[in-house]
Design a protein around this motif. Structure first.
Motif, PDB file in Angstrom:
ATOM      1  N   MET A 147       0.813  -1.218   0.000  1.00 53.31           N
ATOM      2  CA  MET A 147       0.000   0.000   0.000  1.00 53.31           C
ATOM      3  C   MET A 147       0.847   1.269   0.000  1.00 53.31           C
ATOM      4  O   MET A 147       0.388   2.326   0.428  1.00 53.31           O
ATOM      5  CB  MET A 147      -0.915  -0.007   1.234  1.00 53.31           C
ATOM      6  N   LYS A 148       2.049   1.181  -0.484  1.00 54.54           N
ATOM      7  CA  LYS A 148       3.045   2.247  -0.357  1.00 54.54           C
ATOM      8  C   LYS A 148       2.512   3.652  -0.668  1.00 54.54           C
ATOM      9  O   LYS A 148       2.747   4.586   0.115  1.00 54.54           O
ATOM     10  CB  LYS A 148       4.258   1.933  -1.236  1.00 54.54           C
ATOM     11  N   PRO A 149       1.796   3.876  -1.762  1.00 57.34           N
ATOM     12  CA  PRO A 149       1.356   5.255  -2.072  1.00 57.34           C
ATOM     13  C   PRO A 149       0.402   5.855  -1.038  1.00 57.34           C
ATOM     14  O   PRO A 149       0.288   7.072  -0.933  1.00 57.34           O
ATOM     15  CB  PRO A 149       0.675   5.107  -3.437  1.00 57.34           C
ATOM     16  N   ILE A 150      -0.294   4.982  -0.281  1.00 60.30           N
ATOM     17  CA  ILE A 150      -1.291   5.495   0.679  1.00 60.30           C
ATOM     18  C   ILE A 150      -1.067   4.927   2.083  1.00 60.30           C
ATOM     19  O   ILE A 150      -1.943   5.046   2.949  1.00 60.30           O
ATOM     20  CB  ILE A 150      -2.729   5.167   0.215  1.00 60.30           C
ATOM     21  N   ALA A 151       0.093   4.332   2.320  1.00 66.82           N
ATOM     22  CA  ALA A 151       0.336   3.623   3.585  1.00 66.82           C
ATOM     23  C   ALA A 151       0.196   4.525   4.809  1.00 66.82           C
ATOM     24  O   ALA A 151      -0.217   4.069   5.879  1.00 66.82           O
ATOM     25  CB  ALA A 151       1.712   2.974   3.566  1.00 66.82           C
ATOM     26  N   ASN A 152       0.527   5.811   4.648  1.00 66.11           N
ATOM     27  CA  ASN A 152       0.452   6.728   5.790  1.00 66.11           C
ATOM     28  C   ASN A 152      -0.943   7.310   5.995  1.00 66.11           C
ATOM     29  O   ASN A 152      -1.143   8.162   6.865  1.00 66.11           O
ATOM     30  CB  ASN A 152       1.476   7.853   5.640  1.00 66.11           C
ATOM     31  N   GLN A 153      -1.903   6.859   5.202  1.00 64.94           N
ATOM     32  CA  GLN A 153      -3.264   7.378   5.323  1.00 64.94           C
ATOM     33  C   GLN A 153      -4.273   6.332   5.779  1.00 64.94           C
ATOM     34  O   GLN A 153      -5.341   6.683   6.271  1.00 64.94           O
ATOM     35  CB  GLN A 153      -3.727   7.940   3.968  1.00 64.94           C
ATOM     36  N   ILE A 154      -3.944   5.051   5.580  1.00 65.16           N
ATOM     37  CA  ILE A 154      -4.901   3.993   5.888  1.00 65.16           C
ATOM     38  C   ILE A 154      -4.698   3.459   7.309  1.00 65.16           C
ATOM     39  O   ILE A 154      -3.701   3.756   7.958  1.00 65.16           O
ATOM     40  CB  ILE A 154      -4.768   2.824   4.888  1.00 65.16           C
ATOM     41  N   THR A 155      -5.671   2.686   7.771  1.00 67.28           N
ATOM     42  CA  THR A 155      -5.553   1.948   9.023  1.00 67.28           C
ATOM     43  C   THR A 155      -5.222   0.497   8.689  1.00 67.28           C
ATOM     44  O   THR A 155      -5.809  -0.076   7.766  1.00 67.28           O
ATOM     45  CB  THR A 155      -6.854   2.024   9.832  1.00 67.28           C
ATOM     46  N   MET A 156      -4.282  -0.096   9.419  1.00 69.80           N
ATOM     47  CA  MET A 156      -3.845  -1.458   9.150  1.00 69.80           C
ATOM     48  C   MET A 156      -4.210  -2.376  10.308  1.00 69.80           C
ATOM     49  O   MET A 156      -3.848  -2.108  11.442  1.00 69.80           O
ATOM     50  CB  MET A 156      -2.327  -1.515   8.941  1.00 69.80           C
ATOM     51  N   ILE A 157      -4.942  -3.440   9.996  1.00 71.64           N
ATOM     52  CA  ILE A 157      -5.131  -4.549  10.925  1.00 71.64           C
ATOM     53  C   ILE A 157      -4.135  -5.604  10.484  1.00 71.64           C
ATOM     54  O   ILE A 157      -4.323  -6.286   9.479  1.00 71.64           O
ATOM     55  CB  ILE A 157      -6.570  -5.090  10.885  1.00 71.64           C
ATOM     56  N   ALA A 158      -3.033  -5.713  11.211  1.00 72.06           N
ATOM     57  CA  ALA A 158      -1.938  -6.609  10.831  1.00 72.06           C
ATOM     58  C   ALA A 158      -1.901  -7.827  11.749  1.00 72.06           C
ATOM     59  O   ALA A 158      -2.576  -7.878  12.782  1.00 72.06           O
ATOM     60  CB  ALA A 158      -0.606  -5.855  10.907  1.00 72.06           C
ATOM     61  N   GLU A 159      -1.115  -8.825  11.328  1.00 74.97           N
ATOM     62  CA  GLU A 159      -0.869 -10.018  12.140  1.00 74.97           C
ATOM     63  C   GLU A 159      -2.171 -10.687  12.580  1.00 74.97           C
ATOM     64  O   GLU A 159      -2.324 -11.132  13.711  1.00 74.97           O
ATOM     65  CB  GLU A 159      -0.024  -9.665  13.369  1.00 74.97           C
ATOM     66  N   GLY A 160      -3.130 -10.741  11.651  1.00 76.03           N
ATOM     67  CA  GLY A 160      -4.381 -11.433  11.923  1.00 76.03           C
ATOM     68  C   GLY A 160      -5.260 -10.785  12.972  1.00 76.03           C
ATOM     69  O   GLY A 160      -6.153 -11.420  13.538  1.00 76.03           O
TER      70      GLY A 160
END
Length: 262
Positions: A54-67
């Motif tokens: 998601m590099k172009p928008i990585a600083n704008q989205i919310t991430m649910i990582a590691e399941g």
């Protein structure tokens, strides 16, 4: 009115293990956010891998990582659910006893492996873009561990069905992710619980939520949305759980629905 869009990655946006996301997604995600819609990317992958895709928008989205065991946005940790180290070490020992299986132990910012398999290492570093630290002994890792993963090249779920699931189901939340992975996190933690907390935080209902998934580890997340979509290539139990079906990941089914939403 939709106020939150959440999507899985592997098998939903891209082919499992790939980092090649159709660039047409980025302006669509951008337009959604400009309309005030919260965009959430939920994956069994770690933060570094999600950021790469998601590099172009990585600083704008919310991430649910590691399941679901690690949630972050704009560089800030929102949720972190640690597995006690005595449980991590016991689980590592159990997986070590299985044939043809690799082990990955994940902290919030990096993952640890003790494998010597160069092909496996190349795959998780170059394709998944995991932030990998190779160690001699996983039992000596010191970090906040949020997930332990079992890898098998053909059918991780089948390999884990006897020893791992019989012993650990109930003590941990075990989720089959694609054909190759079984992810182990703290009990009661999954993508759905992480999404539910975000909905509560922002005052967003299930009727205002749209979710996309393909695999068993997406089932709880699909329950959090009235507008729940399975891609055409999804497992049958996921299609049965979802309220709608869209085109396959290879045919960019999620993109088609999001364009209709806009």
């Amino acid at each position: 009115m939709i106020k939150l869009v959440a999507t899985d990655i592997d098998g939903t946006l891209v082919v499992d293990g790939s980092a090649n996301l159709n660039p047409d997604y980025f302006p669509v995600f951008q337009r959604l956010m400009e309309k005030g819609i919260l965009v959430v990317v939920a994956s069994g992958r770690g933060e570094s891998s999600i950021e790469n895709i998601m590099k172009p928008i990585a600083n704008q989205i919310t991430m649910i990582a590691e399941g679901g065991s690690y949630v972050c946005a704009k560089g800030q940790t929102l949720e972190l659910h640690k597995i006690p180290m005595e449980i991590v070490r016991e689980l590592v020992m159990d997986i070590r006893s299985m044939t043809e299986c690799e082990i990955m132990v994940n902290g919030p910012k990096c993952c640890y492996v003790e494998t010597k398999d160069e092909k496996f290492l190349h795959w998780i570093i170059e394709d998944y873009h995991f932030n990998v630290i190779q160690v001699d002994d996983l039992l000596e890792v010191e970090d906040e561990i949020v997930k332990v993963s079992l890898y098998h090249p053909v059918d991780a779920g089948k390999q884990a069905k006897q020893g791992i699931f019989q012993k650990w189901e109930g003590r941990l939340h075990l989720a089959v992710s694609g054909n190759e992975w079984v992810d182990c996190v703290m009990p009661g933690i999954n993508k759905g619980t992480a999404l539910q907390k975000l909905q509560q935080q922002y005052g967003i209902s299930k009727e205002e939520t749209m979710v996309f998934g393909d695999n068993r580890n997406d089932l709880e997340m699909l329950e959090q949305a009235v507008y729940s979509f399975a891609v055409e290539n999804a497992r049958e139990e996921v299609k049965e759980k979802a309220n709608y079906i869209t085109d396959s990941n290879k045919n960019h089914g999620v993109l088609k629905v999001l364009r209709q939403l806009l």
